[in-house]
Design a protein around this motif. Structure first.
Motif, PDB file in Angstrom:
ATOM      1  N   ALA A  66      -4.181  -7.319  12.396  1.00  0.00           N
ATOM      2  CA  ALA A  66      -5.266  -6.423  11.969  1.00  0.00           C
ATOM      3  C   ALA A  66      -5.130  -5.055  12.626  1.00  0.00           C
ATOM      4  CB  ALA A  66      -6.624  -7.048  12.305  1.00  0.00           C
ATOM      5  N   LEU A  67      -4.777  -5.042  13.901  1.00  0.00           N
ATOM      6  CA  LEU A  67      -4.611  -3.775  14.606  1.00  0.00           C
ATOM      7  C   LEU A  67      -3.449  -2.976  14.013  1.00  0.00           C
ATOM      8  CD1 LEU A  67      -5.729  -2.149  17.025  1.00  0.00           C
ATOM      9  CD2 LEU A  67      -3.978  -3.258  18.435  1.00  0.00           C
ATOM     10  N   SER A  68      -2.364  -3.674  13.674  1.00  0.00           N
ATOM     11  CA  SER A  68      -1.196  -2.982  13.125  1.00  0.00           C
ATOM     12  C   SER A  68      -1.474  -2.403  11.736  1.00  0.00           C
ATOM     13  CB  SER A  68       0.005  -3.937  13.056  1.00  0.00           C
ATOM     14  OG  SER A  68      -0.135  -4.875  12.006  1.00  0.00           O
ATOM     15  N   GLU A  69      -2.465  -2.959  11.033  1.00  0.00           N
ATOM     16  CA  GLU A  69      -2.801  -2.482   9.693  1.00  0.00           C
ATOM     17  C   GLU A  69      -4.088  -1.656   9.671  1.00  0.00           C
ATOM     18  OE1 GLU A  69      -0.782  -2.790   7.198  1.00  0.00           O
ATOM     19  OE2 GLU A  69       0.623  -4.090   8.276  1.00  0.00           O
ATOM     20  N   SER A  70      -4.677  -1.420  10.829  1.00  0.00           N
ATOM     21  CA  SER A  70      -5.985  -0.751  10.865  1.00  0.00           C
ATOM     22  C   SER A  70      -5.922   0.707  10.443  1.00  0.00           C
ATOM     23  CB  SER A  70      -6.594  -0.851  12.272  1.00  0.00           C
ATOM     24  OG  SER A  70      -5.785  -0.194  13.234  1.00  0.00           O
ATOM     25  N   HIS A  71      -4.725   1.296  10.410  1.00  0.00           N
ATOM     26  CA  HIS A  71      -4.611   2.708  10.009  1.00  0.00           C
ATOM     27  C   HIS A  71      -4.993   2.929   8.547  1.00  0.00           C
ATOM     28  CE1 HIS A  71      -0.862   1.655   7.942  1.00  0.00           C
ATOM     29  NE2 HIS A  71      -0.573   0.930   9.021  1.00  0.00           N
ATOM     30  N   ASP A  72      -5.134   1.822   7.788  1.00  0.00           N
ATOM     31  CA  ASP A  72      -5.566   1.959   6.394  1.00  0.00           C
ATOM     32  C   ASP A  72      -7.086   2.033   6.264  1.00  0.00           C
ATOM     33  OD1 ASP A  72      -3.053   2.035   5.113  1.00  0.00           O
ATOM     34  OD2 ASP A  72      -2.830  -0.123   5.347  1.00  0.00           O
ATOM     35  N   LEU A  73      -7.812   1.830   7.370  1.00  0.00           N
ATOM     36  CA  LEU A  73      -9.267   1.975   7.367  1.00  0.00           C
ATOM     37  C   LEU A  73      -9.645   3.360   7.894  1.00  0.00           C
ATOM     38  CD1 LEU A  73     -10.522  -1.443   8.826  1.00  0.00           C
ATOM     39  CD2 LEU A  73     -10.211  -0.800   6.426  1.00  0.00           C
ATOM     40  N   PRO A  74     -10.819   3.851   7.533  1.00  0.00           N
ATOM     41  CA  PRO A  74     -11.266   5.139   8.068  1.00  0.00           C
ATOM     42  C   PRO A  74     -11.395   5.093   9.588  1.00  0.00           C
ATOM     43  CG  PRO A  74     -12.608   4.495   6.188  1.00  0.00           C
ATOM     44  CD  PRO A  74     -11.763   3.310   6.534  1.00  0.00           C
ATOM     45  N   ARG A  75     -11.136   6.217  10.216  1.00  0.00           N
ATOM     46  CA  ARG A  75     -11.194   6.334  11.676  1.00  0.00           C
ATOM     47  C   ARG A  75     -12.530   5.826  12.240  1.00  0.00           C
ATOM     48  NH1 ARG A  75      -8.770  10.480  15.038  1.00  0.00           N
ATOM     49  NH2 ARG A  75      -8.039  11.441  13.116  1.00  0.00           N
ATOM     50  N   ILE A 125      -2.201   7.711   6.943  1.00  0.00           N
ATOM     51  CA  ILE A 125      -1.042   8.410   6.379  1.00  0.00           C
ATOM     52  C   ILE A 125      -1.394   9.834   5.961  1.00  0.00           C
ATOM     53  CG2 ILE A 125       0.600   8.419   4.459  1.00  0.00           C
ATOM     54  CD1 ILE A 125       1.245   6.371   6.574  1.00  0.00           C
ATOM     55  N   ASP A 126      -2.570  10.009   5.370  1.00  0.00           N
ATOM     56  CA  ASP A 126      -2.936  11.324   4.830  1.00  0.00           C
ATOM     57  C   ASP A 126      -3.063  12.394   5.907  1.00  0.00           C
ATOM     58  OD1 ASP A 126      -2.937  10.269   2.320  1.00  0.00           O
ATOM     59  OD2 ASP A 126      -5.115   9.962   2.217  1.00  0.00           O
ATOM     60  N   GLU A 127      -3.319  11.996   7.163  1.00  0.00           N
ATOM     61  CA  GLU A 127      -3.475  12.976   8.235  1.00  0.00           C
ATOM     62  C   GLU A 127      -2.165  13.300   8.934  1.00  0.00           C
ATOM     63  OE1 GLU A 127      -6.564  12.209  11.024  1.00  0.00           O
ATOM     64  OE2 GLU A 127      -8.082  11.812   9.507  1.00  0.00           O
ATOM     65  N   LEU A 128      -1.114  12.571   8.606  1.00  0.00           N
ATOM     66  CA  LEU A 128       0.178  12.850   9.234  1.00  0.00           C
ATOM     67  C   LEU A 128       0.751  14.162   8.707  1.00  0.00           C
ATOM     68  CD1 LEU A 128       1.907   9.344   9.108  1.00  0.00           C
ATOM     69  CD2 LEU A 128       0.985  10.496  11.130  1.00  0.00           C
ATOM     70  N   PRO A 129       1.448  14.920   9.549  1.00  0.00           N
ATOM     71  CA  PRO A 129       2.118  16.132   9.064  1.00  0.00           C
ATOM     72  C   PRO A 129       3.099  15.796   7.952  1.00  0.00           C
ATOM     73  CG  PRO A 129       2.132  16.029  11.469  1.00  0.00           C
ATOM     74  CD  PRO A 129       1.648  14.693  10.993  1.00  0.00           C
ATOM     75  N   ARG A 162       0.839  -1.205   0.000  1.00  0.00           N
ATOM     76  CA  ARG A 162       0.000   0.000   0.000  1.00  0.00           C
ATOM     77  C   ARG A 162       0.876   1.258   0.000  1.00  0.00           C
ATOM     78  NH1 ARG A 162      -5.406   0.130   1.267  1.00  0.00           N
ATOM     79  NH2 ARG A 162      -6.377  -1.826   1.912  1.00  0.00           N
ATOM     80  N   GLU A 163       2.038   1.152   0.635  1.00  0.00           N
ATOM     81  CA  GLU A 163       2.932   2.308   0.738  1.00  0.00           C
ATOM     82  C   GLU A 163       3.552   2.649  -0.611  1.00  0.00           C
ATOM     83  OE1 GLU A 163       5.743   1.978   3.921  1.00  0.00           O
ATOM     84  OE2 GLU A 163       4.360   0.818   5.164  1.00  0.00           O
TER      85      GLU A 163
END
Length: 206
Positions: free
Chosen positions: A106-115, A186-190, A17-18
């Motif tokens: 799943a938890l480690s990859e959950s940042h790819d799902l919407p909040r 990723i999109d919300e990171l500075p 994904r990266e």
């Protein structure tokens, strides 16, 4: 579709994904990030996992690097089908109980799902944990009423203590996740944080 994925293949999907990568780069990143705590990384198994992803249409080869005297390295790209399969696997495993490795991945990859979706899935998990914890404590209370010796209850007491810690962590995480000032995805990171991540990835493969 998601059922065909393993925890290791989901980590590979997350890496792709990266950006496009070859398997050697993926393995180095996994070890650098400490994700080999979650899954076992062995060369043969890893390359077989990538091949299976390609065979099922979840990844596609986009080129072969033959630089220098090193072995040829095939670079892979995540397909739309693979991205959806990975996301579906995470959705499936986040609320489930009794599958610790799958949950951790799943938890480690959950940042790819919407909040909001992650909040909903983990709230479902919390409800299931509450129900299971109540059953466990009923058993402990019944055992105490029958004066069952502690030596026969030590494992269930340990599990109860672990559940208490899990609740404390989950409630704290859900509270942080509900705060819109906490970056998610990723999109919300500075921008500077993303640049540091990019520089880190480049240092791993150089």
């Amino acid at each position: 579709m998601a059922e065909s994925l393993t925890p290791l293949s989901v980590i590979v999907v997350g890496l792709l994904r990266e950006r496009d990568m070859h398997p050697y780069e993926m393995m180095r990143l996994i070890r650098q990030r400490g994700d080999d705590r979650l899954v076992t990384i062995a060369n043969g198994t890893f390359y077989h996992t990538v091949t299976r992803l390609e065979r099922r249409g979840y990844a596609a080869s986009v080129g072969i690097d033959r630089a220098g005297n090193r072995p040829a390295r095939t670079t892979y790209r995540l397909t739309e089908r693979g991205a959806e399969a990975g996301a579906q696997w995470v959705r499936q495993e986040l609320p489930r109980l009794g599958r610790l490795t799958e949950f951790r991945v799943a938890l480690s990859e959950s940042h790819d799902l919407p909040r909001g979706e992650v909040i909903d899935l983990l709230t479902q998990r919390r409800a299931a944990l509450a129900e299971y914890t109540a059953e466990l404590r009923d058993r402990l209370a019944a055992a105490a009423a029958r004066e069952v010796p502690v030596q026969f209850l030590v494992e269930i007491e340990r599990e109860s203590a672990i559940l208490d810690a899990d609740f404390a962590w989950l409630d704290g995480f859900l509270s942080r996740l509900a705060d819109p000032t906490v970056a998610w995805g990723i999109d919300e990171l500075p921008v500077e944080t993303r640049e540091r991540l990019d520089a880190f990835r480049e240092s791993v493969i150089s």
